[in-house]
Design an enzyme around this catalytic site. Sequence first.
Site, mmCIF file in Angstrom:
data_model
loop_
_atom_site.group_PDB
_atom_site.id
_atom_site.type_symbol
_atom_site.label_atom_id
_atom_site.label_comp_id
_atom_site.label_asym_id
_atom_site.label_seq_id
_atom_site.Cartn_x
_atom_site.Cartn_y
_atom_site.Cartn_z
ATOM 1 C CG ASN A 1 -104.498 -38.812 30.619
ATOM 2 O OD1 ASN A 1 -105.416 -39.498 30.162
ATOM 3 N ND2 ASN A 1 -103.369 -39.356 31.041
ATOM 4 C CG ASP B 1 -101.463 -36.246 23.882
ATOM 5 O OD1 ASP B 1 -102.324 -36.139 24.782
ATOM 6 O OD2 ASP B 1 -100.339 -35.721 23.949
ATOM 7 C CG ASP C 1 -102.105 -30.055 26.580
ATOM 8 O OD1 ASP C 1 -101.921 -28.854 26.322
ATOM 9 O OD2 ASP C 1 -103.166 -30.496 27.053
ATOM 10 C CG ASP D 1 -96.451 -35.427 24.280
ATOM 11 O OD1 ASP D 1 -97.674 -35.671 24.336
ATOM 12 O OD2 ASP D 1 -95.820 -34.912 25.217
ATOM 13 C CE LYS E 1 -103.806 -39.428 26.640
ATOM 14 N NZ LYS E 1 -103.373 -38.517 25.555
#
Length: 270
Positions: free
Chosen positions: A46, A12, A14, A209, A184
Site C-alpha cells: 500500500n 504483503d 511491511d 500481517d 488493500k
Amino acid sequence: MTVQPFRGVVFDLDGCLVKGPHAIPGAAEAVSRIRAGLVAVRYFTNDSSKTPADMARRLNGHGIEAQPGEVLTSAVVAARYAAGEHPGGRVLAVGGKALRESLEEAGLKLVDDASAEMVVVGRDIDFSYGKLETACRAIWGGAAFIATNRDRRVPVADGFVPGTGAIVSAIAWATNRRPKVMGKPSVLAGRAAIESLDLDPAEVVVVGDSLDQDVRMGKAVGATAVLVLSGASSLADVARTQAHYQPDAVLPDVCALPEWIDQRLENLGR
C-alpha cells in the site's frame, strides 16, 4: 479427490517480509522455497511513496528475489484507475515522486492547483495545510477523490508511524466526501493482484500481517487468506474479527508458510 495446488502467492511487504530496514528473519528462504515449487509470486504494498523498481531493489537488498514487474503498489493501481476514468485528465497528486511518476506514466497531466479533475492522495511526508486547502478546493469544485489507501499506521523497526489514512481522513472530513480507495483491502487491489498472475482466485493465497488490509483483500476476491503475526494484527484481533473476515490460517510468521502449503496439499490429498 482432486487436489488444487496453489499456483500464486501475493505477499504483503511491511510487517510480512520486512520491518523497517530489516528483513523478517527467514523471509528470504521462505520465498525461495515457494518459488522453487514453481509458484508465481507477487508483492503488493500500500506504500505509494516507492516505485515498483524501488521496492524490488529493497527486497533484493534483503536477499528476497523480486523483479519490478512482480511488484504492485497502490500508486500503480490508482494511476491505472484514474486513467481509465479520465484518460489524459488533469490530476492533483498529494504524494511524492513515485505517485507522480505513476500518474504521468498512465498518461495523466499533473497540475498543482484546484483546476484538477481528480485528486489522488498517497503518502506525503511533506503534507501541509496548503496542500490540504488545494485538495479540498479541487474536490469542492467537483474533482474526483481517489485515495491510494487508508492505512492508519505503518509498521517500522521501532513500532509504527502514521499512514496515508491520516491525510486522506483530513481531506475527507473537510470536504464531507468519501474517497474511492485503490489499495488493500479494496476489490480493485485484489483484482489487480489476481489479474497480474493470470490465475483463478482459488489458485492464489494472499499473505500479510493485517486483518483489515491483507486478509480482507484476499477474502474480497475469493483467494485464500493467510495472516502472519509478525506485524499489525494479533491473535486477540483475530478473536474479535467477524466470521466472514476470518483468515484461512494464522501463522507466526512467513517462515511457516512453505510448510503450511505442503501440509495443506497433503491433507487435501488424503
